[in-house]
Design a protein around this motif. Sequence first.
Motif, short mmCIF file in Angstrom:
data_model
loop_
_atom_site.label_atom_id
_atom_site.label_comp_id
_atom_site.label_asym_id
_atom_site.label_seq_id
_atom_site.Cartn_x
_atom_site.Cartn_y
_atom_site.Cartn_z
N CYS A 14 -1.21 -38.98 15.24
CA CYS A 14 -2.45 -38.20 15.29
C CYS A 14 -2.96 -37.87 13.88
O CYS A 14 -3.37 -36.78 13.60
CB CYS A 14 -2.23 -36.93 16.11
N CYS A 64 -6.93 -30.06 2.19
CA CYS A 64 -6.14 -30.98 3.02
C CYS A 64 -5.35 -31.93 2.13
O CYS A 64 -4.18 -32.21 2.40
CB CYS A 64 -7.03 -31.74 3.99
N SER A 70 -4.16 -34.27 7.22
CA SER A 70 -5.32 -35.09 7.54
C SER A 70 -6.56 -34.21 7.69
O SER A 70 -6.54 -33.23 8.43
CB SER A 70 -5.06 -35.85 8.84
N TYR A 71 -7.64 -34.59 6.99
CA TYR A 71 -8.90 -33.84 7.10
C TYR A 71 -9.42 -33.88 8.53
O TYR A 71 -9.86 -32.86 9.06
CB TYR A 71 -9.93 -34.42 6.12
N SER A 72 -9.36 -35.04 9.17
CA SER A 72 -9.88 -35.13 10.55
C SER A 72 -9.05 -34.29 11.51
O SER A 72 -9.60 -33.70 12.45
CB SER A 72 -9.94 -36.59 11.02
N PHE A 73 -7.74 -34.17 11.29
CA PHE A 73 -6.92 -33.31 12.14
C PHE A 73 -7.31 -31.84 11.94
O PHE A 73 -7.51 -31.10 12.90
CB PHE A 73 -5.42 -33.51 11.84
N MET A 76 -10.64 -31.16 13.50
CA MET A 76 -10.53 -31.09 14.96
C MET A 76 -10.05 -29.71 15.39
O MET A 76 -10.58 -29.13 16.32
CB MET A 76 -9.57 -32.19 15.46
N CYS A 174 -6.06 -34.74 20.04
CA CYS A 174 -5.66 -35.84 19.14
C CYS A 174 -6.66 -36.99 19.20
O CYS A 174 -6.97 -37.60 18.17
CB CYS A 174 -4.25 -36.31 19.47
N ARG A 176 -9.80 -36.62 19.73
CA ARG A 176 -10.95 -36.14 18.97
C ARG A 176 -10.70 -36.32 17.47
O ARG A 176 -11.60 -36.75 16.74
CB ARG A 176 -11.25 -34.67 19.29
N SER A 177 -9.50 -36.04 17.02
CA SER A 177 -9.16 -36.25 15.62
C SER A 177 -9.33 -37.72 15.24
O SER A 177 -9.90 -38.05 14.19
CB SER A 177 -7.72 -35.80 15.36
N GLU A 178 -8.86 -38.60 16.11
CA GLU A 178 -8.99 -40.04 15.87
C GLU A 178 -10.45 -40.47 15.87
O GLU A 178 -10.86 -41.30 15.05
CB GLU A 178 -8.19 -40.82 16.91
N GLU A 181 -12.04 -39.52 12.62
CA GLU A 181 -11.59 -40.43 11.57
C GLU A 181 -12.35 -41.76 11.65
O GLU A 181 -12.84 -42.26 10.63
CB GLU A 181 -10.09 -40.66 11.70
#
Length: 186
Positions: A14, A64, A70-73, A76, A174, A176-178, A181
């Motif tokens: 993730c 981050c 992870s910025y996207s994590f 999210m 997870c 959504r995080s992907e 990204e």
Amino acid sequence: IAVAAVHLEGNRDCFAEGVTEVSEREKSVDTQDTEAKELQENSFTGWEDIPMDRKHQILMHGLCKKYGLSYSFALMILESESAYNPTIIGDKGNSVGYFQINRINWERLADRGMNVHEPEGNIEAGVMMLSELFEKYKDPYAVIECYKCGETRGMELYNAGIYATNSFDCEALCKRSEELEKEHED
């Protein structure tokens, strides 16, 4: 139980990145202020489609990197906690800001120079707390559950194989995080 089966087959990474050693994070307030200014000057300019102040995006992106998250994590989690509203107050006044930092954490974060009632301090607190949880638990589902429910309840759910509640679904978060990204790949 169906959620547990999906989780075990799914991607547990993730977008979790390596995390910085705790000793590197325990720096003086002056050093943190200087680093925050330097982090804001990196080449990241923010994502246009994210309804969050660009300077806050830039700060969070730099933090981050600093904390190995992870910025996207992180984005999210922020999105799921506050829908990008830096002034939101939840849990009957017990949680504040972008990352909905709970009152139970305010004193320890203030001792580290973070004012969770201000967007910048709230962002650093949220990123740091997520990084600490990744250091301890490694699995993004465990991190999400501990962040959302507190460590004791989060690990009870995780160890019982419960990855979705009425309030959140680890698999959906997870994903959504992907998505974040993939939407913003360079």
